[in-house]
Motif scaffolding. Structure first.
Motif, PDB file in Angstrom:
ATOM      1  N   VAL A 175       0.844  -1.203   0.000  1.00 46.56           N
ATOM      2  CA  VAL A 175       0.000   0.000   0.000  1.00 46.56           C
ATOM      3  C   VAL A 175       0.875   1.247   0.000  1.00 46.56           C
ATOM      4  O   VAL A 175       0.626   2.207  -0.743  1.00 46.56           O
ATOM      5  CB  VAL A 175      -0.953  -0.002   1.208  1.00 46.56           C
ATOM      6  CG1 VAL A 175      -1.701   1.333   1.300  1.00 46.56           C
ATOM      7  CG2 VAL A 175      -1.957  -1.142   1.104  1.00 46.56           C
ATOM      8  N   ASN A 207       2.369   1.726  -3.437  1.00 45.59           N
ATOM      9  CA  ASN A 207       1.366   2.190  -4.393  1.00 45.59           C
ATOM     10  C   ASN A 207       1.015   3.652  -4.143  1.00 45.59           C
ATOM     11  O   ASN A 207       0.831   4.439  -5.079  1.00 45.59           O
ATOM     12  CB  ASN A 207       0.110   1.320  -4.291  1.00 45.59           C
ATOM     13  CG  ASN A 207      -0.749   1.396  -5.539  1.00 45.59           C
ATOM     14  OD1 ASN A 207      -0.345   1.942  -6.563  1.00 45.59           O
ATOM     15  ND2 ASN A 207      -1.948   0.859  -5.454  1.00 45.59           N
ATOM     16  N   HIS A 208       0.963   4.032  -2.879  1.00 45.31           N
ATOM     17  CA  HIS A 208       0.678   5.425  -2.541  1.00 45.31           C
ATOM     18  C   HIS A 208       1.778   6.336  -3.055  1.00 45.31           C
ATOM     19  O   HIS A 208       1.515   7.442  -3.555  1.00 45.31           O
ATOM     20  CB  HIS A 208       0.537   5.577  -1.025  1.00 45.31           C
ATOM     21  CG  HIS A 208       0.364   7.001  -0.581  1.00 45.31           C
ATOM     22  ND1 HIS A 208       1.432   7.795  -0.233  1.00 45.31           N
ATOM     23  CD2 HIS A 208      -0.734   7.772  -0.463  1.00 45.31           C
ATOM     24  CE1 HIS A 208       0.994   8.993   0.106  1.00 45.31           C
ATOM     25  NE2 HIS A 208      -0.316   9.015  -0.035  1.00 45.31           N
ATOM     26  N   LYS A 236       1.367   7.533  -6.447  1.00 50.87           N
ATOM     27  CA  LYS A 236       0.236   8.436  -6.667  1.00 50.87           C
ATOM     28  C   LYS A 236       0.337   9.696  -5.808  1.00 50.87           C
ATOM     29  O   LYS A 236      -0.576  10.524  -5.797  1.00 50.87           O
ATOM     30  CB  LYS A 236      -1.077   7.722  -6.334  1.00 50.87           C
ATOM     31  CG  LYS A 236      -1.395   6.533  -7.233  1.00 50.87           C
ATOM     32  CD  LYS A 236      -2.660   5.827  -6.768  1.00 50.87           C
ATOM     33  CE  LYS A 236      -3.110   4.776  -7.779  1.00 50.87           C
ATOM     34  NZ  LYS A 236      -2.108   3.735  -7.985  1.00 50.87           N
ATOM     35  N   LEU A 245      -2.278  12.825  -5.562  1.00 53.03           N
ATOM     36  CA  LEU A 245      -3.084  12.929  -4.348  1.00 53.03           C
ATOM     37  C   LEU A 245      -2.877  14.272  -3.658  1.00 53.03           C
ATOM     38  O   LEU A 245      -3.809  14.822  -3.056  1.00 53.03           O
ATOM     39  CB  LEU A 245      -2.742  11.786  -3.390  1.00 53.03           C
ATOM     40  CG  LEU A 245      -3.239  10.400  -3.805  1.00 53.03           C
ATOM     41  CD1 LEU A 245      -2.663   9.318  -2.889  1.00 53.03           C
ATOM     42  CD2 LEU A 245      -4.764  10.356  -3.786  1.00 53.03           C
ATOM     43  N   LYS A 293      -7.980  -3.087  -2.542  1.00 54.45           N
ATOM     44  CA  LYS A 293      -8.105  -1.826  -3.287  1.00 54.45           C
ATOM     45  C   LYS A 293      -6.778  -1.088  -3.362  1.00 54.45           C
ATOM     46  O   LYS A 293      -6.371  -0.613  -4.426  1.00 54.45           O
ATOM     47  CB  LYS A 293      -9.141  -0.915  -2.618  1.00 54.45           C
ATOM     48  CG  LYS A 293     -10.580  -1.277  -2.878  1.00 54.45           C
ATOM     49  CD  LYS A 293     -11.476  -0.211  -2.257  1.00 54.45           C
ATOM     50  CE  LYS A 293     -12.944  -0.508  -2.536  1.00 54.45           C
ATOM     51  NZ  LYS A 293     -13.828   0.529  -1.924  1.00 54.45           N
ATOM     52  N   TRP A 294      -6.110  -0.983  -2.237  1.00 51.72           N
ATOM     53  CA  TRP A 294      -4.983  -0.051  -2.155  1.00 51.72           C
ATOM     54  C   TRP A 294      -3.675  -0.644  -2.661  1.00 51.72           C
ATOM     55  O   TRP A 294      -2.718   0.091  -2.875  1.00 51.72           O
ATOM     56  CB  TRP A 294      -4.841   0.467  -0.725  1.00 51.72           C
ATOM     57  CG  TRP A 294      -6.161   0.854  -0.138  1.00 51.72           C
ATOM     58  CD1 TRP A 294      -6.693   0.448   1.046  1.00 51.72           C
ATOM     59  CD2 TRP A 294      -7.151   1.714  -0.723  1.00 51.72           C
ATOM     60  NE1 TRP A 294      -7.928   0.980   1.239  1.00 51.72           N
ATOM     61  CE2 TRP A 294      -8.248   1.767   0.166  1.00 51.72           C
ATOM     62  CE3 TRP A 294      -7.225   2.445  -1.920  1.00 51.72           C
ATOM     63  CZ2 TRP A 294      -9.397   2.515  -0.096  1.00 51.72           C
ATOM     64  CZ3 TRP A 294      -8.377   3.186  -2.181  1.00 51.72           C
ATOM     65  CH2 TRP A 294      -9.439   3.222  -1.281  1.00 51.72           C
ATOM     66  N   GLN A 298      -6.034   1.187  -9.346  1.00 53.36           N
ATOM     67  CA  GLN A 298      -7.016   1.966  -8.588  1.00 53.36           C
ATOM     68  C   GLN A 298      -6.676   3.449  -8.730  1.00 53.36           C
ATOM     69  O   GLN A 298      -5.592   3.896  -8.331  1.00 53.36           O
ATOM     70  CB  GLN A 298      -6.983   1.561  -7.112  1.00 53.36           C
ATOM     71  CG  GLN A 298      -8.116   2.107  -6.269  1.00 53.36           C
ATOM     72  CD  GLN A 298      -9.423   1.412  -6.548  1.00 53.36           C
ATOM     73  OE1 GLN A 298     -10.275   1.976  -7.226  1.00 53.36           O
ATOM     74  NE2 GLN A 298      -9.578   0.192  -6.069  1.00 53.36           N
ATOM     75  N   ALA A 344      -6.287   7.530  -8.347  1.00 55.62           N
ATOM     76  CA  ALA A 344      -6.040   8.374  -7.168  1.00 55.62           C
ATOM     77  C   ALA A 344      -7.340   8.932  -6.610  1.00 55.62           C
ATOM     78  O   ALA A 344      -7.477   9.129  -5.395  1.00 55.62           O
ATOM     79  CB  ALA A 344      -5.084   9.501  -7.541  1.00 55.62           C
ATOM     80  N   TRP A 365      -8.760   6.878  -3.902  1.00 61.38           N
ATOM     81  CA  TRP A 365      -8.086   7.088  -2.626  1.00 61.38           C
ATOM     82  C   TRP A 365      -8.655   8.322  -1.930  1.00 61.38           C
ATOM     83  O   TRP A 365      -8.945   8.290  -0.734  1.00 61.38           O
ATOM     84  CB  TRP A 365      -6.585   7.274  -2.849  1.00 61.38           C
ATOM     85  CG  TRP A 365      -5.845   6.044  -3.276  1.00 61.38           C
ATOM     86  CD1 TRP A 365      -6.042   5.319  -4.406  1.00 61.38           C
ATOM     87  CD2 TRP A 365      -4.777   5.411  -2.569  1.00 61.38           C
ATOM     88  NE1 TRP A 365      -5.172   4.265  -4.459  1.00 61.38           N
ATOM     89  CE2 TRP A 365      -4.371   4.297  -3.349  1.00 61.38           C
ATOM     90  CE3 TRP A 365      -4.112   5.678  -1.380  1.00 61.38           C
ATOM     91  CZ2 TRP A 365      -3.336   3.449  -2.956  1.00 61.38           C
ATOM     92  CZ3 TRP A 365      -3.078   4.846  -0.992  1.00 61.38           C
ATOM     93  CH2 TRP A 365      -2.702   3.746  -1.774  1.00 61.38           C
ATOM     94  N   ALA A 400     -12.235   8.039  -0.411  1.00 59.15           N
ATOM     95  CA  ALA A 400     -12.380   7.268   0.816  1.00 59.15           C
ATOM     96  C   ALA A 400     -12.538   8.171   2.029  1.00 59.15           C
ATOM     97  O   ALA A 400     -13.227   7.826   2.994  1.00 59.15           O
ATOM     98  CB  ALA A 400     -11.169   6.347   0.999  1.00 59.15           C
ATOM     99  N   LEU A 442      -4.769   7.765   3.086  1.00 55.36           N
ATOM    100  CA  LEU A 442      -6.057   7.942   2.417  1.00 55.36           C
ATOM    101  C   LEU A 442      -6.689   9.300   2.715  1.00 55.36           C
ATOM    102  O   LEU A 442      -7.775   9.586   2.212  1.00 55.36           O
ATOM    103  CB  LEU A 442      -7.020   6.829   2.849  1.00 55.36           C
ATOM    104  CG  LEU A 442      -6.608   5.409   2.429  1.00 55.36           C
ATOM    105  CD1 LEU A 442      -7.445   4.377   3.162  1.00 55.36           C
ATOM    106  CD2 LEU A 442      -6.738   5.244   0.936  1.00 55.36           C
TER     107      LEU A 442
END
Length: 791
Positions: free
Chosen positions: A238, A241-242, A245, A249, A397-398, A403, A405, A408, A411, A458
């Motif tokens: 996670v 992946n964050h 993005k 974000l 999902k994360w 998925q 942005a 995210w 959420a 998130l």
């Protein structure tokens, strides 16, 4: 001494709470739903009498001889042969080929039988095979075989994660001859005025096993499927992946806004803090609406933010901060409104915050389903609340690089825009519910850490210092303390198994309290490092414990179990009782020395029309209370913070409960139940029933506790009703956590008229060496006018 308590009687149907919508008797006939028990059937007249559950009101229906009647016959799973076609409704676990189901429908033949799964249903053929090793599948009573549902070549295991044995039914065509007294019935009738009865259109008669309803008693499930490795690997994915993005974000979620503290006393300074990522200095104007729920509202004021560039950059954007001390205001609910001019997914931000004193009632809403109509109501009043969310641990999902942005950011969008609070839960993971407290300590710790790591990614506001979990255990709370958590919510009153979740939160105070270190159910040290425990919902302390947790301030649950398919008269009867209870809670405040907290549950809005309607009415009712009285709103985070700042031990509170459901005997409750007085503080909790001098329940908090997290497995339990202990058959002194044994104590009181006054003498004796405990004198008359005060 407790004074000024007004008894709220049951209201006539035509005159219940003003928030109830009155039905126009001139409305055209329409079909209405009803659940109940058959009282009688007159074949000659074609007339059926049905007693509604839970209100015990009898409905007269004509045309029963012409109505469509079907039968729902309960059968034993062990009696079904191999190859029997079945349809089940439940949760499908594609990965492990496990089917969690509570209800199955028998197909008599395989005509039009389409093998395969769809949504939350599964169609296939029953097959048995010998039990092999440890598993979580449902075994037959002989313990020698497990049950599978075959979808073609694929075998789906029938899991016991939700029920010890699913209920199995066979549908049959029926006739009016099946309308026999005592049978459960679901029906549809047509009427202009539901209270006047109507024409029976169709009926489904349930023919059940003797001695119980459609549910088998549940048993607790085992630990979850989590491992430290799976959790840590998921968190790492996670985070990676964050990172890919993060720049996108930052532009979607450029603003952080918070009022500190959210709930305060008048002598405390409150501050609004903002952080913004932008190419320019953000809007400096912010609007304050003091006491915005009051009638009439006070005039809005424009304030100025002093933005400061920190010199830092994130993802190519400058970092700006602003901190504005808020003006001194009186007790009430206040609102800030800021218009964002720097982009992002939100253009207007709102923050509702509160000031309270010791004569204030604090309302707290806990929300799960949030359909658009309920969200619209909450947002219309900008009322703070907390909502259960499992989003941070939805790893599928994360960790998915596809998925977007926006998903995210979505959420946490409501939390960021309105300042509501996501209450994070360990109970549910992507693979289903489990007994978290039975996981190894390192697994529980990894789960708690995962919440704290992922939630900020998130966009949820930090710090993440509270969580909820039905399957609470002492080790879970200890680990949470070590991880920096300071509030635990969703605590219940009763001891039972909900699905596969074994709950035993009995013995704790009903109002917010500081948790002890030896047992999470008893009060302990407070202050800045105290762990605050909060109930899921305010319940009628004794009815919820003995009969069913539905005796609470939760319209959705009441509507659900009253068979609410819409806004029918039966819903209104049930809700009128609930609003009597709700209204009486506001009248507790004059007797308190601290703010009185009322916790309300807004659940099941997404499952029933009547539930959603009742929840909306409760929000509007509370808002009207705030318009004219000292009523404010808060959430788990803010209230826990308030307690840690102001109390070093659990403050004393009192509550007086009537039988607000008088005349209703759902879930084996008697038609009438005595009044209950509850006193609780850091030393004890005492409950006095029917004016007794000795407490029926007394918990001593001054002694060490060493009780199992669940316990009470040996007590006789009801076959239906979620396996509650049978109040007529169990020994309450054998309960754990244990109550004070008063069987060797005696107490009596005498009343006499003396010089025109009523004199009441009380006398009690206890065995040598017994600990001190409170005694009660409840219901002392103060004059011939019949007014009451409690001592």
């Amino acid at each position: 001494m407790i004074t000024n308590l007004k008894r709220v009687g049951l209201l006539a149907l035509a005159a219940f709470s003003p928030v109830q919508a009155q039905e126009n008797p001139a409305t055209p006939p329409r079909d209405r739903d009803l659940k109940g028990v058959i009282v009688s059937y007159d074949a000659a007249a074609g007339e059926l009498l049905v007693r509604h559950r839970p209100t015990e009101q009898v409905m007269r229906l004509r045309g029963a001889d012409k109505a469509r009647v079907s039968i729902w016959r309960q059968v034993d799973l062990d009696e079904l042969p191999d190859g029997q076609p079945l349809i089940g409704w439940g949760r499908i676990n594609e990965k492990n080929k496990v089917f969690n189901s509570s209800i199955y429908h028998v197909r008599e033949d395989d005509q039009n039988l389409k093998l395969g799964s769809s949504g939350n249903s599964l169609t296939g053929r029953l097959q048995r095979q010998p039990v092999s090793g440890e598993n979580e599948t449902l075994t037959s009573r002989d313990g020698k075989s497990e049950l599978l549902l075959f979808d073609g070549e694929a075998a789906w295991k029938l899991s016991l994660k939700h029920d010890i044995r699913p209920s199995v039914f066979r549908s049959e065509q029926g006739t009016a001859a099946e309308l026999q007294p005592g049978r459960e019935i679901e029906l549809q009738y047509r009427s202009e005025n539901p209270a006047a009865g109507g024409e029976l259109r169709s009926a489904k008669v349930s023919i059940l096993f003797p001695g119980g309803g459609i549910y088998y008693m549940n048993k607790p499930g085992g630990p979850t499927d989590m491992t430290v490795t799976s959790l840590e690997e998921s968190v790492q994915k996670v985070k990676q992946n964050h990172q890919s993005k993060a720049a996108e974000l930052a532009r979607l979620m450029p603003v952080k806004m918070q009022v500190v503290p959210e709930l305060a006393r008048q002598d405390e300074q409150q501050v609004v803090r903002l952080e913004a990522l932008a190419d320019k200095q953000p809007n400096a104007k912010i609007e304050l609406r003091p006491n915005y729920l009051q009638t009439p509202p006070r005039s809005a004021r424009e304030l100025t933010l002093s933005w400061r560039a920190t010199g830092e950059q994130r993802h190519g954007l400058d970092v700006y901060v602003a901190e504005l001390p808020l003006p001194s205001l009186g007790v009430g609910q206040h609102l800030l409104h800021w218009v964002c001019d720097i982009g992002g997914d939100i253009h207007e931000y709102w923050r509702s915050y509160a000031i309270a004193d010791d004569q204030t009632t604090i309302c707290m809403f806990q929300v799960n389903h949030r359909p658009p109509d309920l969200l619209e109501t909450l947002q219309r009043y900008y009322i703070p609340y907390h909502h259960w969310t499992f989003v941070p641990l939805d790893f599928a999902k994360w960790v998915n690089p596809n998925q977007p942005a926006k998903a995210w950011a979505d959420a946490s969008r409501g939390d960021r825009q309105y300042g509501i609070y996501g209450e994070f839960g360990l109970q549910y993971y992507p693979w289903g519910a489990g007994q978290v407290r039975e996981d190894p300590a390192e697994v529980q710790k990894a789960g708690l850490n995962a919440l704290q790591t992922i939630a900020p990614l998130l966009g949820f506001a930090g710090p993440v210092n509270s969580f909820w979990n039905y399957t609470m255990g002492n080790e879970t709370v200890r680990l949470a303390r070590e991880a920096g958590y300071r509030s635990v919510s969703a605590l219940c009153t009763e001891n039972h198994v909900d699905g596969n979740m074994a709950i035993n939160h009995t013995g704790r105070p009903e109002r917010p309290y500081f948790m002890a270190t030896d047992d999470f159910r008893k009060p302990g040290p407070g202050g800045p490092d105290g762990m605050v425990g909060l109930a899921q919902v305010q319940r009628h302390t004794i009815l919820a414990r003995r009969y069913l947790c539905d005796y609470n301030i939760e319209p959705g649950n009441g509507a659900l179990n009253a068979g609410a398919g819409g806004r029918d008269v039966w819903d209104e009867i049930a809700l009128s009782r609930l609003f009597d209870f709700y209204d009486a809670l506001f009248q507790m405040q004059p007797s308190q020395k601290v703010p009185f907290v009322i916790q309300q549950c807004l659940e099941f809005s997404g499952t029933r029309v009547g539930a959603a309607e009742g929840n909306r009415m409760m929000v509007e009712y509370a808002a009207r209370k705030a318009a004219t009285g000292k009523v404010v709103f808060s959430n788990v985070r803010a209230l826990g913070d308030y307690y840690r700042r102001h109390y070093t031990q659990t403050p004393e509170t009192t509550a007086y409960f009537h039988d607000y459901w008088a005349g209703v005997h759902a879930f084996q409750k008697p038609n009438l139940f005595p009044d209950v007085l509850q006193i609780e503080n850091h030393l004890f909790s005492g409950m006095f029933i029917g004016g007794g001098i000795l407490p029926d329940y007394h918990y001593d908090y001054t002694r060490p506790w060493k009780y199992p997290d669940f316990g009470n497995e040996g007590l006789p339990r009801k076959r239906d009703g979620f396996g509650y202990p049978d109040p007529e058959n169990y020994d309450r002194f054998a309960w754990t956590p244990a109550i004070t044994d008063t069987r060797e104590m005696t107490a009596e009181r005498k009343e006499q008229q003396k010089d025109g006054k009523l004199v009441r003498d009380a006398h009690g004796e206890q065995r040598p060496g017994a600990q001190a405990f409170p005694a009660g004198l409840v219901g002392l008359a103060t004059g011939m006018e019949g007014r009451r005060q409690l001592v």
